[in-house]
Design a protein around this motif. Structure first.
Motif, PDB file in Angstrom:
ATOM      1  N   TRP A 140     -23.340  -9.264   8.443  1.00 19.40           N
ATOM      2  CA  TRP A 140     -24.355  -8.562   8.016  1.00 19.40           C
ATOM      3  C   TRP A 140     -25.131  -9.473   6.927  1.00 19.40           C
ATOM      4  CZ3 TRP A 140     -25.554  -3.827   9.886  1.00 19.40           C
ATOM      5  CH2 TRP A 140     -24.492  -3.034  10.515  1.00 19.40           C
ATOM      6  N   THR A 166     -28.939 -11.579  12.542  1.00 12.97           N
ATOM      7  CA  THR A 166     -28.265 -10.356  11.954  1.00 12.97           C
ATOM      8  C   THR A 166     -28.869  -9.052  12.940  1.00 12.97           C
ATOM      9  OG1 THR A 166     -28.153 -11.146   9.801  1.00 12.97           O
ATOM     10  CG2 THR A 166     -28.093  -8.705   9.956  1.00 12.97           C
ATOM     11  N   ILE A 210     -26.579  -6.619  15.517  1.00  9.92           N
ATOM     12  CA  ILE A 210     -26.616  -5.087  15.284  1.00  9.92           C
ATOM     13  C   ILE A 210     -27.107  -4.412  16.975  1.00  9.92           C
ATOM     14  CG2 ILE A 210     -28.040  -3.048  14.468  1.00  9.92           C
ATOM     15  CD1 ILE A 210     -28.244  -4.806  11.994  1.00  9.92           C
ATOM     16  N   GLU A 227     -29.286  -1.842   5.708  1.00 11.63           N
ATOM     17  CA  GLU A 227     -28.030  -1.921   6.390  1.00 11.63           C
ATOM     18  C   GLU A 227     -26.883  -0.911   6.057  1.00 11.63           C
ATOM     19  OE1 GLU A 227     -27.959  -6.813   7.456  1.00 11.63           O
ATOM     20  OE2 GLU A 227     -26.743  -5.802   5.714  1.00 11.63           O
ATOM     21  N   ARG A 271     -25.615   0.767   9.385  1.00 14.17           N
ATOM     22  CA  ARG A 271     -24.015   1.016   9.499  1.00 14.17           C
ATOM     23  C   ARG A 271     -23.445   2.412   9.467  1.00 14.17           C
ATOM     24  NH1 ARG A 271     -20.773  -3.816   5.998  1.00 14.17           N
ATOM     25  NH2 ARG A 271     -22.697  -4.221   4.728  1.00 14.17           N
TER      26      ARG A 271
END
Length: 357
Positions: free
Chosen positions: A82, A121, A125, A220, A224
């Motif tokens: 992350w 990043t 994801i 994030e 998440r």
């Protein structure tokens, strides 16, 4: 507010910079060379009092670089990496497979390459999202369901879409594209002359990319949470507890590459994020636009050391909103109040002298 106070002593140009109560949004201005970057970096390295102690400190340095990167999908294996974890780590951007950085250390004196990892990043994801989506579809097939409830699938990128809508309204975040696995793309769309154009993040302007890098570490948290919801749906596991860690975000010169109109929106957005989440902002700036938008309890100036021993170099500009407004009217702009020049204000009612003839 998690960063309760801080005190920095004898670091470079800073002899003493101390704040007893740090507001939810703190704006620090001052002449070049007085130590504004030093203050932020010292707070990042533990000079502040944090409550709770596990508060995450996210640091954005003053010399940010967003290089064009080519990321291959085969580099995206392994655990998640992350951007927020990078921003709160010891300060090293090495360790990203396929990405080589000449300057790996994130210090105020060095070029900060952290933003160049953003495509890596977002690719990780998307890899995770596609894996979970495949599990949901496979289970639906195994259960011989004739239809899949699409509405139950979380929209992972909704936070990024919302940010774009508020700060970059001419753009719409579209998707992460793996069609060419040797060069993945992070796509936005823009409408020009009734024609829709797709833009990879590498093709966005420096200001547009800067906005994404500034706030993605905070988004994030929301991403998440949506991935966790998706994990629960895909595996029928117990829903994990929500992550409620507090965040302190330190940004050195957020105005870099930004038009004054966009600079004017930055503090409003920060106040909204601070109010709606466990987030506190401390920024340094040279931008007159941002300074003019700061409230009286937010605006501080860092001045050169004085000849008086023990004098605090970091001071709040005005004690209330009325006084700040009066000072801005007197000098023409809030930035003048942060230059270190002496401003003498004489308060009181004008004396009326009657002359009898």
């Amino acid at each position: 507010m998690s960063l309760r106070s801080f005190k920095i002593e004898n670091q470079k140009a800073v002899v003493l910079a101390e704040v007893a109560t740090v507001p939810s949004v703190m704006v620090i201005a001052g002449p070049n060379g007085v130590g504004k970057s030093t203050v932020l970096y010292a707070v990042k390295n533990g000079a502040g009092k944090l409550d709770p102690a596990d508060t995450r400190v996210i640091y954005q340095g003053p010399h940010r670089v967003l290089r064009r990167t080519s990321v291959q999908r085969r580099w995206l294996g392994g655990p998640m990496k992350w951007l927020q974890d990078l921003m709160t780590s010891g300060g090293d951007v090495s360790g990203y497979e396929g990405l080589n950085f000449q300057n790996s250390q994130r210090t105020p004196d060095n070029v900060d390459e952290a933003g160049s990892t953003i495509k890596h990043t977002l690719g990780k994801i998307e890899n995770r999202r596609l894996s979970l989506l495949a599990r949901v579809v496979d289970r639906s097939v195994a259960d011989k369901k004739t239809s899949l409830d699409i509405s139950s699938i979380p929209i992972i990128y909704e936070p990024l879409q919302t940010l774009t809508k508020h700060l970059l309204p001419h753009l719409i975040f579209s998707r992460i594209d793996f069609d060419n696995e040797d060069n993945i793309r992070c796509l936005w769309t823009r409408t020009d002359d009734a024609k829709i154009i797709e833009l990879d993040i590498d093709d966005l302007s420096s200001g547009e990319k800067s906005i994404v890098v500034l706030f993605l570490p905070l988004l994030e948290d929301q991403i998440r949470e949506r991935l966790s919801q998706f994990e629960t749906l895909a595996t029928k596991a117990e829903k994990p507890a929500a992550d409620t860690l507090d965040r302190v975000v330190l940004i050195d010169e957020p105005e870099q590459h930004l038009h004054p109109d966009l600079q004017a929106k930055i503090l409003t957005y920060m106040r909204t994020v601070s109010r709606d989440a466990h987030v506190q902002f401390v920024i340094t700036t040279h931008s007159p636009t941002i300074l003019d938008q700061a409230f009286d309890d937010e605006l501080f100036a860092l001045f050169p050391p004085s000849s008086t021993p023990g004098e605090n170099q970091l001071r709040r500009i005005a004690s209330n909103a009325e006084r700040l407004e009066a000072l801005k009217q007197l000098t023409g702009s809030a930035y003048f109040l942060t230059t270190g020049r002496v401003v003498v204000c004489i308060e009181g009612e004008p004396r009326v002298v009657k002359i009898l003839v």
